[in-house]
Design a protein around this motif. Sequence first.
Motif, PDB file in Angstrom:
ATOM      1  N   ARG A   1       0.845  -1.496   0.074  1.00  0.00           N
ATOM      2  CA  ARG A   1       0.016  -0.151  -0.448  1.00  0.00           C
ATOM      3  C   ARG A   1       0.797   1.174  -0.414  1.00  0.00           C
ATOM      4  NH1 ARG A   1      -4.683  -1.663   4.508  1.00  0.00           N
ATOM      5  NH2 ARG A   1      -6.118  -3.126   3.578  1.00  0.00           N
ATOM      6  N   GLU A   2       2.203   1.271   0.682  1.00  0.00           N
ATOM      7  CA  GLU A   2       3.145   2.572   0.528  1.00  0.00           C
ATOM      8  C   GLU A   2       3.089   2.463  -0.945  1.00  0.00           C
ATOM      9  OE1 GLU A   2       6.790   3.691   3.033  1.00  0.00           O
ATOM     10  OE2 GLU A   2       6.079   1.876   3.849  1.00  0.00           O
ATOM     11  N   LEU A   3       3.716   1.482  -1.229  1.00  0.00           N
ATOM     12  CA  LEU A   3       4.229   1.733  -2.272  1.00  0.00           C
ATOM     13  C   LEU A   3       3.699   2.429  -3.236  1.00  0.00           C
ATOM     14  CD1 LEU A   3       7.380  -1.115  -2.749  1.00  0.00           C
ATOM     15  CD2 LEU A   3       7.256   0.850  -3.636  1.00  0.00           C
ATOM     16  N   LYS A   4       2.752   1.542  -3.558  1.00  0.00           N
ATOM     17  CA  LYS A   4       1.518   2.331  -4.613  1.00  0.00           C
ATOM     18  C   LYS A   4       0.840   3.734  -4.099  1.00  0.00           C
ATOM     19  CE  LYS A   4      -0.891  -2.910  -5.624  1.00  0.00           C
ATOM     20  NZ  LYS A   4      -1.828  -3.039  -5.516  1.00  0.00           N
ATOM     21  N   SER A   5       0.908   3.991  -3.159  1.00  0.00           N
ATOM     22  CA  SER A   5       0.433   5.435  -2.932  1.00  0.00           C
ATOM     23  C   SER A   5       1.376   6.079  -2.850  1.00  0.00           C
ATOM     24  CB  SER A   5       0.131   5.651  -1.520  1.00  0.00           C
ATOM     25  OG  SER A   5       1.549   5.509  -0.795  1.00  0.00           O
ATOM     26  N   LYS A   6       2.538   5.936  -3.284  1.00  0.00           N
ATOM     27  CA  LYS A   6       4.060   6.821  -3.669  1.00  0.00           C
ATOM     28  C   LYS A   6       4.261   7.144  -5.461  1.00  0.00           C
ATOM     29  CE  LYS A   6       7.455   5.914   0.115  1.00  0.00           C
ATOM     30  NZ  LYS A   6       8.267   5.486   0.926  1.00  0.00           N
ATOM     31  N   ALA A   7       3.162   5.573  -5.845  1.00  0.00           N
ATOM     32  CA  ALA A   7       3.618   5.607  -7.166  1.00  0.00           C
ATOM     33  C   ALA A   7       2.654   6.616  -7.311  1.00  0.00           C
ATOM     34  CB  ALA A   7       2.820   4.159  -7.487  1.00  0.00           C
TER      35      ALA A   7
END
Length: 713
Positions: free
Chosen positions: A706-712
């Motif tokens: 989720r953290e990675l997707k939000s940064k993307a």
Amino acid sequence: MKFQLSSPFVPTGDQPQAIGQLVKGLRSSAAEQVLLGVTGSGKTFTMANVISHIQKPTLVISHNKTLAAQLYQEFKSFFPQNAVCYFVSYYDYYQPEAYIPQSDTYIEKETEINEEIDKLRLAATTNLLTRPDTLIVASVSCIYNIGSPKEYGEFILELRPGVKVEPRSILARLVELQYLRSDFDFRRGTFRWRGDTIDVFPAYEDTGVRIVMTQDRIQRLAKLDPVTGNLLEELPLLVLYPAKHYMTDIAKHKEVFKQIEKDLDEQVKRFKQAGKLVEAQRLSQKVHYDLEMIQEVGFVNGIENYSRYFDGRRPGEPPFSLFDYFQEKYGADWLLFVDESHMTIPQIRGMYHGDQSRKQTLVNFGFRLEAAMDNRPLRFDEFLRRIPQTVYVSATPDEWEIGRAKTAAQTVKNVILGRSVSDDSRISSKTTEKTDSGHASLARMTKYSGVIEQLIRPTGLVDPIISIRPVAGQIDDLIREIEKRVAKKERVLVTTLTKRMAEDLSAYLDEKNLKVQYLHSDVQTLERSDILDDLRQGKYDVLVGINLLREGLDLPEVSLVAILDADKEGFLRSRVSLVQVMGRAARHVAGSVIMYADTVTKSMRGAIDEVNRRRQIQLDYNQKHKVTPQSIHKPVREKLAPIETRTVEMWKKTWSDPVLDMQKIDLNALTPQDRNKFIKKLEVEMRAAATELNFELAAQIRDKVRELKSKAI
């Protein structure tokens, strides 16, 4: 340009006679020879001296990437002014296309390419076609299809200052050379266009090139620092080679497509006649999709399966490999060294059959045209027809290499004396004296058999002392022996039978506060060299492995080799394997080997007898020449590729703790494409953790995703 050997050392021990015999054999047209050299005798230095004397482009084949990397670094230090290149498989991860009929499972081809190794491969072929002082160190991947050297050599972009040319013509040619336009992510294999300036990053170099235009004319050419953007030097001429090995001429596409369509119709017809309607539909749909992709974008996943058509080869004809690049430029006028030939030759011999078995299934079930069978490695007979003068190098050569070397030596003697091969009359001294001066010295070597032994080490070191100890209590005994070496700042190698044993033993030794690491095939190519360097520098005291701790590893700090389960007969405990493993302790003055076994097998006895034979020859030589053995001291060479260029690749390895590994990665260094791949990998790990009821780990990975997707976003 000539090979210029640069070394503070001069040949000593057995090296002068080995170099002399090999050079004389090559100059007398000996087709094949064997260099039987013990570990630490300087076989690589001997090869370098032979190359320096013969002055021919050279290919050195090794059976695994770790040894190839070590050889590459050594030859690079011996020939700093020449083109020393590295050519191995560029996949960090490779899942070949396959079909499992029993479960009706189709596995699509999936690869993860290491860009650093890809650059080195492209540099190898580029240098080979442009420089006669090229030495390539390769793995057995050099027998695989890489496209036509003629097509590759013709696909170039040549520019000079003052030449009139439209910018769009340059851009169109770059696209034909498989370069991608990328105005914001300037990396190898890309170009960018800004006003009157075109920047290109050659796929085989570390620096870019700037093309400055003025009114449809090239004003200047210069090398470019891709990081700072500073111009490094002016270029009077620019020759750009393709960004990929496999090239196709678009002008030939129409004829090629017609042939593919024709073969498709015939194969579909055969399927329908056999009542295989599903296979017929599947093949038709797949091939038409591939052709549309090739026509629109010039590439499709699996394009190599159509290579026979684009190369203009007939059915069954061998593919173009690295050997064809040598032959295209130099004919048969080049050298081949097969390092650790007892392992490399069997690998080359077996590659074709494994590849064909998998592809035949794909063809039978309608996933590929029959032409896919011709995208393959060379058969062994095809390999033998392509080799030039060859030297097999090994501490334990097989009977196959020895037999061919002896036959070649006898042929040379027969030619020198003007006799037929079938003539068994003895060589007389008078006849020998009548031979021409260029061959007389070889003819006088009545003991010359094509097999040159190099048993004496320049340092005077002798083969290690061997002891056999019982299996009961072997781990406790091993720990005591390790602690003795650690106290002396020496290193230890331990070889096990399986990966699981290597990992479990490493974990146990780690609990005992020993600095330990394991090394096996799951460890990435470039990281293996890092682990070996870390062992030498003292980050680790113990290295546990299986088969990667056998041939060629140059580890002078290792004073003990421990072989667990030495009496378990098999490939990993054969006579040859045991001799090779024991040789790792021969670079230290206090070198010793401990074999843990309850019985002495035939392989153990053969290996011990051979090591003791060599040891006695070495001791006699030292006593006769009053040589005092000295341990080898070698600096740790620079990395094959800088570590920072590999941080992005860390997510590609097999994880023991995905979350922990993720914390080691600089997420800002990931491209959007890499970020998406990384997310997919984490999701796979998350589902696997949930399946194993490890919900806590699954939740941690979910949060990271989720953290990675939000940064993307």
